[in-house]
Motif scaffolding. Sequence first.
Motif, short mmCIF file in Angstrom:
data_model
loop_
_atom_site.label_atom_id
_atom_site.label_comp_id
_atom_site.label_asym_id
_atom_site.label_seq_id
_atom_site.Cartn_x
_atom_site.Cartn_y
_atom_site.Cartn_z
N VAL A 242 -29.19 21.83 -44.81
CA VAL A 242 -28.47 21.06 -43.80
C VAL A 242 -27.38 21.96 -43.24
O VAL A 242 -26.65 22.60 -44.00
CB VAL A 242 -27.83 19.79 -44.41
CG1 VAL A 242 -26.90 19.12 -43.42
CG2 VAL A 242 -28.91 18.81 -44.86
N LEU B 237 -26.75 14.92 -26.51
CA LEU B 237 -26.33 14.76 -27.90
C LEU B 237 -24.87 14.33 -27.93
O LEU B 237 -24.10 14.63 -27.02
CB LEU B 237 -26.52 16.08 -28.65
CG LEU B 237 -27.97 16.56 -28.76
CD1 LEU B 237 -28.02 17.94 -29.43
CD2 LEU B 237 -28.81 15.57 -29.55
N THR C 139 -25.07 17.21 -37.05
CA THR C 139 -25.72 17.60 -38.29
C THR C 139 -27.15 18.05 -37.97
O THR C 139 -27.84 17.39 -37.20
CB THR C 139 -25.78 16.40 -39.25
OG1 THR C 139 -24.46 15.88 -39.42
CG2 THR C 139 -26.34 16.79 -40.61
N CYS D 16 -35.22 7.06 -37.82
CA CYS D 16 -34.22 7.19 -36.75
C CYS D 16 -34.53 8.39 -35.85
O CYS D 16 -34.05 8.45 -34.72
CB CYS D 16 -32.83 7.35 -37.36
SG CYS D 16 -32.24 5.87 -38.21
N PHE D 17 -35.34 9.32 -36.33
CA PHE D 17 -35.67 10.51 -35.53
C PHE D 17 -36.92 10.23 -34.71
O PHE D 17 -38.00 10.76 -34.99
CB PHE D 17 -35.85 11.72 -36.45
CG PHE D 17 -34.56 12.15 -37.09
CD1 PHE D 17 -33.69 12.99 -36.42
CD2 PHE D 17 -34.22 11.69 -38.35
CE1 PHE D 17 -32.49 13.37 -37.00
CE2 PHE D 17 -33.02 12.08 -38.94
CZ PHE D 17 -32.15 12.91 -38.27
N ASP E 63 -26.40 12.02 -32.99
CA ASP E 63 -25.42 12.90 -33.64
C ASP E 63 -26.04 13.67 -34.81
O ASP E 63 -25.31 14.26 -35.62
CB ASP E 63 -24.18 12.11 -34.10
CG ASP E 63 -24.53 11.03 -35.11
OD1 ASP E 63 -25.72 10.91 -35.49
OD2 ASP E 63 -23.62 10.30 -35.52
N ALA E 64 -27.36 13.64 -34.90
CA ALA E 64 -28.06 14.43 -35.93
C ALA E 64 -29.35 14.96 -35.32
O ALA E 64 -29.94 14.33 -34.44
CB ALA E 64 -28.36 13.56 -37.16
N LEU E 65 -29.76 16.12 -35.82
CA LEU E 65 -31.01 16.74 -35.39
C LEU E 65 -31.92 16.93 -36.60
O LEU E 65 -31.44 17.21 -37.70
CB LEU E 65 -30.75 18.13 -34.78
CG LEU E 65 -29.92 18.19 -33.51
CD1 LEU E 65 -29.57 19.65 -33.20
CD2 LEU E 65 -30.67 17.56 -32.35
N LEU E 66 -33.21 16.79 -36.36
CA LEU E 66 -34.21 17.18 -37.35
C LEU E 66 -34.97 18.35 -36.74
O LEU E 66 -35.60 18.21 -35.69
CB LEU E 66 -35.16 16.01 -37.64
CG LEU E 66 -36.32 16.34 -38.58
CD1 LEU E 66 -35.83 16.76 -39.96
CD2 LEU E 66 -37.26 15.13 -38.70
N VAL F 57 -30.69 18.87 -39.86
CA VAL F 57 -31.53 18.90 -41.06
C VAL F 57 -32.69 19.85 -40.78
O VAL F 57 -33.40 19.68 -39.79
CB VAL F 57 -32.07 17.49 -41.38
CG1 VAL F 57 -32.99 17.53 -42.60
CG2 VAL F 57 -30.93 16.51 -41.59
N PHE G 114 -26.61 24.86 -30.52
CA PHE G 114 -27.82 24.11 -30.12
C PHE G 114 -28.50 24.80 -28.95
O PHE G 114 -29.72 24.97 -28.94
CB PHE G 114 -27.45 22.66 -29.78
CG PHE G 114 -28.59 21.86 -29.24
CD1 PHE G 114 -29.68 21.56 -30.05
CD2 PHE G 114 -28.60 21.41 -27.93
CE1 PHE G 114 -30.76 20.83 -29.55
CE2 PHE G 114 -29.66 20.67 -27.43
CZ PHE G 114 -30.74 20.38 -28.24
N LYS H 77 -18.47 12.79 -32.11
CA LYS H 77 -18.20 11.99 -33.31
C LYS H 77 -17.70 12.84 -34.48
O LYS H 77 -16.94 12.37 -35.32
CB LYS H 77 -19.47 11.21 -33.70
CG LYS H 77 -19.17 9.92 -34.42
CD LYS H 77 -20.44 9.23 -34.89
CE LYS H 77 -21.17 8.59 -33.73
NZ LYS H 77 -22.46 8.00 -34.16
N SER H 78 -18.15 14.09 -34.53
CA SER H 78 -17.78 14.95 -35.66
C SER H 78 -17.19 16.27 -35.18
O SER H 78 -17.71 17.35 -35.46
CB SER H 78 -19.00 15.22 -36.55
OG SER H 78 -19.47 14.04 -37.15
N THR I 206 -34.04 14.14 -32.36
CA THR I 206 -32.69 13.63 -32.59
C THR I 206 -32.78 12.17 -33.01
O THR I 206 -33.81 11.51 -32.84
CB THR I 206 -31.78 13.80 -31.36
OG1 THR I 206 -30.43 13.49 -31.74
CG2 THR I 206 -32.20 12.86 -30.23
N ASP I 207 -31.70 11.67 -33.58
CA ASP I 207 -31.74 10.31 -34.13
C ASP I 207 -31.15 9.31 -33.14
O ASP I 207 -30.69 9.67 -32.05
CB ASP I 207 -31.06 10.25 -35.50
CG ASP I 207 -29.56 10.41 -35.42
OD1 ASP I 207 -29.04 10.82 -34.36
OD2 ASP I 207 -28.90 10.11 -36.43
#
Lengths: 126, 126
Positions: free
Chosen positions: B27, B3, B13, A98-99, B77-80, B15, B35, B7-8, B72-73
Amino acid sequence: MNLDFEKSDGLVTAVIQDHATGRVLMVGFMNQEAFRQTVETGFATFWSRSRRQLWLKGETSGHRLLVKEISTDCDRDALLVKVDAQGPGVCHEGYQSCFFRRLEDGEWKVSEPRAFDPQAVYGGKP
Amino acid sequence: MNLDFEKSDGLVTAVIQDHATGRVLMVGFMNQEAFRQTVETGFATFWSRSRRQLWLKGETSGHRLLVKEISTDCDRDALLVKVDAQGPGVCHEGYQSCFFRRLEDGEWKVSEPRAFDPQAVYGGKP
């Protein structure tokens, strides 16, 4: 020692990592029942926040996530789940991970080709 | 493309993964300002949900996370965040990774030795 499901409305964060390559594939959420099913069945099961139901990853696509190892963090509110990902990719948009978008000079750029045709696999289903 | 902080409750999030070894280290959560500071300074900055303030990782310990790559995914709503982790470990309990407990036969077992003495590094600070 129990997981802390209280901090985030009954959910813990679950980071899914490819056991063989170390690639982070996706982030999902598990409630207590999803975690129980993940451990009992050996396949990653999430709580879908958008559909508000349990979600066996791969139930539509067949791309299941076979669990190899589960760790939790110091706060016990996140899981690291190492998996054998069955199929070409985990992302509903057709990518291996997904990333698939990377930040480059302030813009998100797709950083890899699709691994499969999402329309053929999901056929419009979530 | 932005981004999805909605949602949250204003958070995504994040990672954190070791750029060299692929190990998932922790995490955390970022709001828009965390950010922005992460991108601008090149050091991972979070929103601490418990302290309700911005948190430059390493501000107490010196164990900063030098950002090498951000992805990002699909849901944005998530980052790596791939990092060079400065210092022996990221966990406030003294471990290299916050994911130092593994599920074995239904019990969480510490799966590695401490990398540093948390009392000496943090001295009781968070």
